[in-house]
Scaffold this active site. Structure first.
Site, PDB file in Angstrom:
ATOM      1  N   GLY A   1     -25.150   1.097  17.631  1.00 45.62           N
ATOM      2  CA  GLY A   1     -24.183   0.733  18.648  1.00 45.62           C
ATOM      3  C   GLY A   1     -22.810   1.299  18.364  1.00 45.62           C
TER       4      GLY A   1
ATOM      5  CG  HIS B   1     -23.729   7.184  18.831  1.00 49.15           C
ATOM      6  ND1 HIS B   1     -22.518   6.579  18.593  1.00 49.15           N
ATOM      7  CD2 HIS B   1     -24.467   6.987  17.714  1.00 49.15           C
ATOM      8  CE1 HIS B   1     -22.524   6.024  17.399  1.00 49.15           C
ATOM      9  NE2 HIS B   1     -23.691   6.269  16.838  1.00 49.15           N
TER      10      HIS B   1
ATOM     11  CD  GLN C   1     -28.054   0.997   8.123  1.00 43.39           C
ATOM     12  OE1 GLN C   1     -29.211   1.015   8.559  1.00 43.39           O
ATOM     13  NE2 GLN C   1     -27.140   1.860   8.541  1.00 43.39           N
TER      14      GLN C   1
ATOM     15  N   GLY D   1     -27.685  12.970  14.005  1.00 45.97           N
ATOM     16  CA  GLY D   1     -26.530  13.853  13.946  1.00 45.97           C
ATOM     17  C   GLY D   1     -26.335  14.431  12.557  1.00 45.97           C
TER      18      GLY D   1
ATOM     19  CB  VAL E   1     -19.690  15.298  18.512  1.00 42.28           C
ATOM     20  CG1 VAL E   1     -18.609  15.292  19.600  1.00 42.28           C
ATOM     21  CG2 VAL E   1     -21.032  15.717  19.109  1.00 42.28           C
TER      22      VAL E   1
END
Length: 366
Positions: free
Chosen positions: A49, A55, A79, A184, A213
């Protein structure tokens, strides 16, 4: 009169409904089975999220290559270490869903292969139906461990992180059964861990890694950037600047580790000295966790880069809480008091002598 059975009306994509939201495994699996029986591919983008353009770039890539795209939004507790504040991680489900709806609307106007058709938003009880896992290094639970990849670099600083990533991804892959999964490059070590897991456990999916990005000034987009605020945001680019300095040194012919690392150290030292010279009300201090120069296949540290193989250059810094916040200052989410860990990486591409000469000329062009 009924249409002839062999004629199929061309579908106006704007007529397609938005995605369905699933919270249970059984209902999502039914949708996945229907897609499989129809011979339609499913691409999968797992997220925690707090969606940003990075994303959304993964989703766009998936839509270009698959009829169905499934997105998961789940903040995975396994995690986060015991000293890491899980509760401070941004959770913006309503905003995330709206971003995905707007993206789907845009897709309907473009000539793309697919759409987002499912968003999976499970609870921890759904994802961990048995014993709730522990974040202790030797804690109880059902885990997937990928060593030694999980114990170096990020794993050295966050010893349970990749165990948690691999575990939740194994669960999600088992639930979704995607044809392709999308990650990514910013989290490059994570992609190595996932690729190894898929290979070692013979998972029937392919891993696609999509380029990082970045903001206009080079900062890699991250869900944690909302914590930076204006003061720390200006300094946060020091990491990518340091990595780019190493890349320039490599292009200019340096291959020895000490020479390449010196290029990064100069950028870091200059920025740190600059910040330390400022008064507390104006400065943004940071700590360097690591700068790594690693083999492109194993992520083992290199003493010298083979130009024909290249290398993976990565690093992590921690932006420290700001001192003496000023009235009206944009200090970011958490009022500038949340430490922000930033990671980034660049690939030092394998180059031929002809390409290397071309790159050197470009770096010398005013």
């Amino acid at each position: 009169m009924a249409a002839a059975p062999n004629l199929i009306r061309k579908i106006d994509r704007s007529e397609l409904p938005s995605f369905d939201i699933y919270t249970k495994v059984a209902t999502l699996r039914k949708a996945r089975r229907d897609a499989m029986l129809a011979g339609e591919s499913v691409g999968f983008v797992p997220t925690m999220g707090a969606l940003h353009q990075g994303h959304l770039a993964l989703v766009r890539q998936a839509v270009q290559e698959n009829r169905h795209v499934y997105v998961s939004i789940y903040v995975n507790p396994t995690q986060f270490g015991v000293k890491e504040d899980l509760s401070s991680y941004p959770q913006t489900l309503a905003t995330d869903l709206e971003k995905l709806r707007r993206l789907n609307t845009n897709f309907s106007k473009e000539d793309l292969r697919g759409q987002i058709t499912a968003v999976f938003t499970p609870t921890t009880n759904v994802m961990y139906p048995g014993l709730h896992p522990s974040s202790e290094i030797d804690g109880h639970g059902s885990f997937v461990t990928i060593t030694p990849l999980s114990s170096i670099l990020e794993g050295a600083s966050r010893p349970v992180f990749f165990r948690g990533v691999a575990t939740v991804c194994m669960k999600l892959f088992n639930i979704v059964q995607p044809d392709v999964v999308y990650f990514g490059q910013k989290d490059i070590q994570q992609t190595y861990v996932i690729e190894r897991m898929v290979k070692d456990f013979h998972l029937n999916t392919r891993v696609r890694v999509v380029p990082t990005v970045r903001e206009n000034d080079g900062l890699a987009m991250s869900s944690r950037n909302v914590y930076l605020g204006e003061r720390r945001r200006k300094v946060a680019t020091v990491l990518v600047q340091a990595l780019r300095a190493v890349r320039t040194a490599f292009i200019n012919g340096q291959t020895e580790r000490n020479h390449l690392m010196a290029a990064a150290q100069r950028v870091i030292s200059d920025e740190l000295e600059k910040q330390q010279a400022l008064p507390p009300r104006a400065r943004a201090l940071f700590e360097v966790d690591y700068i790594s120069l690693a083999d492109p296949l194993t992520l083992e540290e290199l003493d010298k880069v083979d130009s024909k193989r290249g290398a993976v250059l990565s690093g992590a810094i921690k932006m420290l809480p700001i001192e003496e916040p000023q009235a009206g200052e944009n200090a970011g989410t958490g009022d500038g008091q949340t430490p922000v860990r930033l990671i980034d990486n660049l690939r030092l591409a394998a180059v031929t002598s002809v390409l290397l000469s071309s790159l050197r000329r470009k770096t010398m062009t005013p």
